[in-house]
Design an enzyme around this catalytic site. Structure first.
Site, short mmCIF file in Angstrom:
data_model
loop_
_atom_site.label_atom_id
_atom_site.label_comp_id
_atom_site.label_asym_id
_atom_site.label_seq_id
_atom_site.Cartn_x
_atom_site.Cartn_y
_atom_site.Cartn_z
N LEU A 92 0.97 -1.07 0.05
CA LEU A 92 0.01 0.08 0.31
C LEU A 92 0.91 1.23 0.14
O LEU A 92 1.69 1.44 0.91
CB LEU A 92 -0.83 -0.12 1.09
N SER A 93 0.93 1.80 -1.22
CA SER A 93 1.76 3.11 -1.16
C SER A 93 1.81 4.00 -0.16
O SER A 93 0.68 4.19 0.40
CB SER A 93 1.69 3.72 -2.79
#
Length: 389
Positions: A92-93
């Site tokens: 998840l950036s």
């Protein structure tokens, strides 16, 4: 985890994004979308934390506080969600990067969106929150990730089409043109199929290789796309492309091995300047296959450089404190960086936002200052980074 605990992470992140100035002023909808579609709704029950030696699991059931801390580590911190061979293959950036890239997309209601690289589905969800129902489709090469994302998107009540396949070599879902293309994995060279997939005047926002992300606008005649660098970030690479050199000291050590320097010279410049991200980005543009790592030693900063093959360089303090360049291998990688460094200074030390990229069917290049008359650096199509997830 108790549902009453999860909002703590959301509220803390919102406040930290506010303090960091990370909420885009031109896209206030993003703050609302983050609140409506919180990060944990798209996170798997197992995350991975780097302990200094290796990635170790952090499970929601066994360590809910640790899981929450990993997921909401801060605006600039990604959360690793998958490993392959002991290395991150999906994440998840970082929230600040997600917000900035979606702001760069200039997404409006009614736009048809192709999200390339679904991952856990969070960016597709945010885009769908902004666009009208049924106008967002996303493509994921990893069937397991696609299935996970599909379930989370359905649970969130979002009408998003999730397809399994390569977004790099395939076309847009449905075959027709889209208004916006948002990529979540890094490519060095933009697939021309992406430009063909976007209508004239539409936008493509993508991570550029090992460092940075770019926003392109497709020309009115569809024959090219041009745009500026919008920020710094590091992303997983394209799984369908050839392997790119790894980062980190182990990768440098693997290239150098036990080789002694073949060349040595004292430098007349401050080696600490290599910590400047604007300089580092300029070096990334001019010598795209050079991997640069900066560490701190007792004598001062040390920069380790390699090309992922057989050439390496090290810039650091000698016993007398003077900066020295050591290098070895078939090419003089350190000399190439020094030449690029000097060019950057001759150009007036431009910042990273003064660079851009042009894409045509037959060639791609980076430029500085002006897309027509500024200095150019060719982008080789073979330098496509590998996506691990």
């Amino acid at each position: 985890m108790d549902d009453d605990v999860r909002p703590v992470g959301r509220v803390t992140l919102d406040a930290e994004m506010e303090r960091a100035g990370a909420w885009p002023k031109d896209s206030p909808w993003l703050r609302e979308a983050f609140a409506a579609l919180p990060r944990e709704r798209f996170a798997p029950d197992r995350l991975w934390r780097w302990d200094g030696w290796a990635y170790v699991p952090v499970d929601l059931l066994g360590d809910p506080d640790g899981w929450l801390a990993e997921l909401y580590a801060g605006p600039h911190s990604p959360a690793v969600t998958q490993l392959c061979g002991g290395l991150p293959s999906s994440s998840l950036s970082a929230p600040s990067v997600v917000a900035d890239m979606l702001d760069s997309l200039r997404l409006e209601p009614g736009h048809r969106v192709w999200d390339v690289g679904t991952g856990q589905g969070w960016t597709a969800a945010l885009a769908a929150w902004r666009a009208d129902p049924g106008l967002v489709a996303t493509t994921e090469v990893d069937e397991r990730l696609a299935e996970f994302a599909r379930g989370r998107l359905v649970a969130a009540g979002l009408d998003v089409e999730v397809l399994v396949g390569s977004g790099t070599v395939g076309g847009p879902p449905g075959g027709g043109p889209v208004d916006r293309l948002h990529a979540t994995y890094a490519v060095e060279a933009v697939p021309w199929s992406w430009v063909e997939a976007v209508r004239p005047g539409g936008r493509i926002v993508y991570p550029w290789g090992r460092l940075g992300y770019v926003a392109l606008t497709v020309a009115d005649d569809g024959a090219a796309a041009h745009g500026w660098v919008h920020g710094l970030a590091q992303f997983m690479g394209d799984r369908t492309g050839p392997a790119q050199a790894s980062t980190g000291r182990p990768a440098y050590a693997a290239v150098r091995g036990d080789a002694e320097p073949e060349a040595r010279r004292v430098l007349d410049r401050d080696a600490a300047a290599l910590k400047d991200w604007h300089l580092r980005f300029a070096l990334r543009v001019a010598v795209p296959d050079a991997v640069l790592l900066t560490e701190q030693s007792e004598g001062g900063p040390v920069s380790l450089v390699h090309d992922g093959n057989r050439s390496w360089a090290e810039i650091g303090p000698a016993p007398d404190g003077r900066p020295v360049l050591w290098q070895g291998g078939p090419r003089r990688l350190g000399d190439e960086l020094l030449t690029a460094w000097a060019q950057w200074e001759e150009l007036g030390r431009p910042d990273l936002y003064d660079y851009g990229i042009t894409v045509t069917p037959d060639a791609q290049w980076a430029w500085q200052g002006d897309p027509q008359d500024g200095p150019r650096w060719p982008i080789e199509f073979g330098l496509v980074s590998p996506r691990a997830g």
